[in-house]
Every structure is written in structure tokens, then in C-alpha cells.
Design a protein around this motif. Structure first.
Motif, mmCIF file in Angstrom:
data_model
loop_
_atom_site.group_PDB
_atom_site.id
_atom_site.type_symbol
_atom_site.label_atom_id
_atom_site.label_comp_id
_atom_site.label_asym_id
_atom_site.label_seq_id
_atom_site.Cartn_x
_atom_site.Cartn_y
_atom_site.Cartn_z
ATOM 1 N N LEU A 63 0.748 -1.769 0.027
ATOM 2 C CA LEU A 63 0.353 0.152 -0.231
ATOM 3 C C LEU A 63 0.935 1.631 0.493
ATOM 4 O O LEU A 63 0.585 2.421 -0.629
ATOM 5 C CB LEU A 63 -0.896 -0.190 0.830
ATOM 6 C CG LEU A 63 -2.104 -0.971 1.416
ATOM 7 C CD1 LEU A 63 -3.110 -0.936 2.082
ATOM 8 C CD2 LEU A 63 -3.353 -0.454 0.576
ATOM 9 N N ARG A 64 1.894 1.532 0.809
ATOM 10 C CA ARG A 64 3.020 2.755 1.163
ATOM 11 C C ARG A 64 3.364 2.604 -0.747
ATOM 12 O O ARG A 64 3.677 3.437 -0.997
ATOM 13 C CB ARG A 64 3.678 2.741 1.762
ATOM 14 C CG ARG A 64 4.990 3.236 1.821
ATOM 15 C CD ARG A 64 5.588 3.094 3.125
ATOM 16 N NE ARG A 64 6.451 4.273 3.846
ATOM 17 C CZ ARG A 64 7.509 3.869 3.908
ATOM 18 N NH1 ARG A 64 8.959 2.577 3.154
ATOM 19 N NH2 ARG A 64 8.586 5.150 3.746
ATOM 20 N N ARG A 65 3.528 1.716 -1.035
ATOM 21 C CA ARG A 65 4.902 1.682 -2.685
ATOM 22 C C ARG A 65 3.608 2.485 -3.935
ATOM 23 O O ARG A 65 4.152 2.882 -4.268
ATOM 24 C CB ARG A 65 5.178 0.455 -3.213
ATOM 25 C CG ARG A 65 6.234 0.823 -3.946
ATOM 26 C CD ARG A 65 6.861 -1.252 -3.964
ATOM 27 N NE ARG A 65 5.607 -2.028 -4.114
ATOM 28 C CZ ARG A 65 5.649 -2.791 -2.760
ATOM 29 N NH1 ARG A 65 6.709 -2.513 -1.946
ATOM 30 N NH2 ARG A 65 4.820 -4.232 -2.998
ATOM 31 N N GLY A 80 2.157 5.763 -3.072
ATOM 32 C CA GLY A 80 3.930 7.066 -3.206
ATOM 33 C C GLY A 80 4.134 7.109 -4.608
ATOM 34 O O GLY A 80 4.083 7.903 -5.254
ATOM 35 N N GLN A 81 3.657 6.088 -5.703
ATOM 36 C CA GLN A 81 3.345 5.627 -6.899
ATOM 37 C C GLN A 81 2.246 7.163 -7.564
ATOM 38 O O GLN A 81 2.728 7.371 -8.082
ATOM 39 C CB GLN A 81 2.935 4.364 -7.687
ATOM 40 C CG GLN A 81 4.104 3.182 -7.447
ATOM 41 C CD GLN A 81 3.946 2.498 -8.034
ATOM 42 O OE1 GLN A 81 2.987 1.832 -7.783
ATOM 43 N NE2 GLN A 81 5.290 1.189 -8.049
ATOM 44 N N ILE A 82 0.600 6.620 -6.495
ATOM 45 C CA ILE A 82 0.223 7.288 -6.878
ATOM 46 C C ILE A 82 0.284 9.452 -6.776
ATOM 47 O O ILE A 82 0.030 10.019 -7.906
ATOM 48 C CB ILE A 82 -1.439 7.304 -6.374
ATOM 49 C CG1 ILE A 82 -1.593 6.130 -6.737
ATOM 50 C CG2 ILE A 82 -2.412 8.209 -5.987
ATOM 51 C CD1 ILE A 82 -2.829 5.316 -6.114
ATOM 52 N N GLY A 83 1.186 9.492 -5.558
ATOM 53 C CA GLY A 83 1.439 10.626 -4.640
ATOM 54 C C GLY A 83 2.524 11.676 -6.450
ATOM 55 O O GLY A 83 2.094 12.539 -6.625
ATOM 56 N N ARG A 143 -8.814 4.311 -6.279
ATOM 57 C CA ARG A 143 -9.059 2.958 -5.634
ATOM 58 C C ARG A 143 -7.974 2.827 -4.797
ATOM 59 O O ARG A 143 -8.584 1.693 -3.473
ATOM 60 C CB ARG A 143 -8.262 2.075 -7.018
ATOM 61 C CG ARG A 143 -9.628 1.973 -7.934
ATOM 62 C CD ARG A 143 -8.796 0.827 -9.450
ATOM 63 N NE ARG A 143 -7.118 1.440 -9.743
ATOM 64 C CZ ARG A 143 -7.569 2.743 -10.803
ATOM 65 N NH1 ARG A 143 -8.294 3.129 -11.646
ATOM 66 N NH2 ARG A 143 -6.048 2.860 -11.286
ATOM 67 N N ALA A 144 -6.651 3.221 -4.753
ATOM 68 C CA ALA A 144 -6.024 3.522 -3.349
ATOM 69 C C ALA A 144 -7.012 3.524 -1.727
ATOM 70 O O ALA A 144 -6.986 2.632 -1.019
ATOM 71 C CB ALA A 144 -4.589 4.415 -3.512
ATOM 72 N N ALA A 145 -7.707 4.609 -1.726
ATOM 73 C CA ALA A 145 -7.932 4.944 -0.757
ATOM 74 C C ALA A 145 -9.407 2.874 -0.340
ATOM 75 O O ALA A 145 -9.552 3.042 0.756
ATOM 76 C CB ALA A 145 -9.067 5.447 -0.862
ATOM 77 N N ARG A 146 -9.963 3.049 -1.253
ATOM 78 C CA ARG A 146 -11.003 1.780 -1.367
ATOM 79 C C ARG A 146 -10.211 0.198 -1.003
ATOM 80 O O ARG A 146 -10.490 -0.202 -0.428
ATOM 81 C CB ARG A 146 -11.796 1.214 -2.429
ATOM 82 C CG ARG A 146 -12.602 2.449 -2.920
ATOM 83 C CD ARG A 146 -13.281 1.646 -4.248
ATOM 84 N NE ARG A 146 -12.866 1.874 -5.132
ATOM 85 C CZ ARG A 146 -13.145 2.514 -6.232
ATOM 86 N NH1 ARG A 146 -13.445 3.859 -6.493
ATOM 87 N NH2 ARG A 146 -12.180 2.628 -7.612
ATOM 88 N N VAL A 171 -7.324 0.470 0.611
ATOM 89 C CA VAL A 171 -6.695 0.330 2.221
ATOM 90 C C VAL A 171 -7.947 0.828 3.066
ATOM 91 O O VAL A 171 -7.816 -0.389 4.538
ATOM 92 C CB VAL A 171 -5.995 2.179 3.085
ATOM 93 C CG1 VAL A 171 -6.217 2.403 4.069
ATOM 94 C CG2 VAL A 171 -5.212 2.048 1.885
ATOM 95 N N ASP A 172 -8.818 1.398 2.542
ATOM 96 C CA ASP A 172 -10.271 0.506 3.713
ATOM 97 C C ASP A 172 -10.739 -0.705 3.739
ATOM 98 O O ASP A 172 -11.029 -0.875 4.660
ATOM 99 C CB ASP A 172 -11.206 1.344 2.904
ATOM 100 C CG ASP A 172 -12.914 1.935 3.724
ATOM 101 O OD1 ASP A 172 -12.757 2.137 4.948
ATOM 102 O OD2 ASP A 172 -13.861 1.233 3.247
ATOM 103 N N ALA A 173 -10.474 -1.419 2.381
ATOM 104 C CA ALA A 173 -10.740 -2.331 2.894
ATOM 105 C C ALA A 173 -9.716 -3.951 3.270
ATOM 106 O O ALA A 173 -9.807 -4.316 4.299
ATOM 107 C CB ALA A 173 -10.845 -3.424 1.075
ATOM 108 N N PHE A 174 -8.464 -3.138 3.484
ATOM 109 C CA PHE A 174 -7.246 -3.612 4.916
ATOM 110 C C PHE A 174 -7.673 -3.421 5.621
ATOM 111 O O PHE A 174 -7.387 -4.862 6.519
ATOM 112 C CB PHE A 174 -5.665 -3.316 3.329
ATOM 113 C CG PHE A 174 -5.053 -4.001 5.286
ATOM 114 C CD1 PHE A 174 -4.709 -4.805 5.098
ATOM 115 C CD2 PHE A 174 -4.609 -2.875 6.047
ATOM 116 C CE1 PHE A 174 -3.686 -5.584 5.781
ATOM 117 C CE2 PHE A 174 -3.519 -2.881 6.756
ATOM 118 C CZ PHE A 174 -3.281 -4.896 6.918
#
Length: 167
Positions: free
Chosen positions: A111-113, A116-119, A147-150, A152-155
């Protein structure tokens, strides 16, 4: 009477004062009697704890351990022994917890990686928009953020539900 090391009587074997033999002794009865302490039952030889393992920990870990032992009303050694033995008696659960922690750490790194790519992509879109250039990839970047937020939320939901089941 000499010292025990000089061939005299051992201090506990010294003769009693002459008045101690009578019931009218004044100074012997003046000393307060020590309360009798109830000793715990001795362990049989095969149950005695003769091994004393050692481990190192930092101040934070030690404080956490000491607080846990205090909350249970146990010594740190007894707390460590009980916790370690409970974990050793249920190796399947212990292995599952360790594997679960590895999965959690692996997912967090992924998730962090990903974030970082999205940022990085979001920064490129912002730079293009601030310079007045066209940013056709803006909608794709925003979709990736969603997608990343979803993810993170699912995890987070999965992790919390697993914690509630095990704890």
C-alpha cells in the motif's frame, strides 16, 4: 565462648542466658515474636524450574512487559514464563498469528509503495495544471487515488474484523 570460626560454639548453639530457663525472664519476652509466614508448597523435583533463559529488550518493550505483569499481579519472570508456555502449547495459533503479521506487514508495504506512485503522478498533474498545461491524465490519477483509498479501507476492515475474532 569463642567465635564459631575460632572453634567456639556456633551462635545458634550458644548457651542460653540463665534467666531464659525460668518463666520469669523479663528481657526474652520483651522481643516481639515474628509472624509466621506461610510458605508455598515446594515443587517436586521433576516440576522444579531449573532453567533460567535470558532475553534482551529495549526500554519500551521492557516497560510494556512490566506493565503487563503488574496488571496481572505477577512478577515479570512469571509473566514471561506463562505467556511463553501458553504460546508454545498452541503452536498452530502462534504460527497463524506470526503468518498473519507477515501478511499485514507485506500488505502495508504494498500500500505504501502504491500510494507513493500515485502521489508522484498526482504531483505531475498538479505541476502541469499550475503551469497552464493540459493534464489529460488527471482523471486517471484521481481514479487511482479512489482505488487506493478503497484498498486501504478494505484492508483496514479486514484487519479489524480479524482482530475482533481473535481477541
Amino acid at each position: 565462648m569463642g567465635d564459631g570460626a575460632e572453634g567456639g560454639l556456633h551462635p545458634k548453639q550458644q548457651e542460653k542466658h540463665p534467666c531464659h530457663r525460668s518463666s520469669s525472664c523479663q528481657h526474652a519476652s520483651a522481643a516481639p515474636l515474628k509472624p509466621r509466614v506461610k510458605q508455598r508448597e515446594r515443587l517436586r523435583d521433576d516440576d522444579k524450574r531449573t532453567h533460567q533463559p535470558s532475553c534482551r529488550m529495549n526500554n519500551r518493550e521492557y516497560r510494556l512487559l512490566a506493565d503487563g505483569a503488574a496488571a496481572c499481579g505477577m512478577s515479570i519472570a512469571a509473566f514471561l514464563a506463562r505467556a511463553g508456555l501458553n504460546a508454545a502449547r498452541d503452536l498452530d495459533r502462534t504460527a497463524a498469528e506470526v503468518a498473519g503479521e507477515r501478511e499485514v506487514v507485506s500488505e502495508l508495504f504494498a500500500l505504501r509503495r502504491h500510494l507513493g506512485q500515485i502521489g508522484n503522478n498526482l504531483n505531475q498533474v498538479a505541476k502541469a495544471a499550475n503551469s497552464g498545461a493540459d493534464a489529460p491524465q488527471a482523471s486517471a490519477v484521481l481514479a487511482a487515488v479512489h482505488r487506493a483509498a478503497r484498498r486501504v479501507d478494505a484492508f483496514t476492515q479486514q484487519y479489524l474484523s480479524n482482530e475482533n475474532r481473535s481477541g
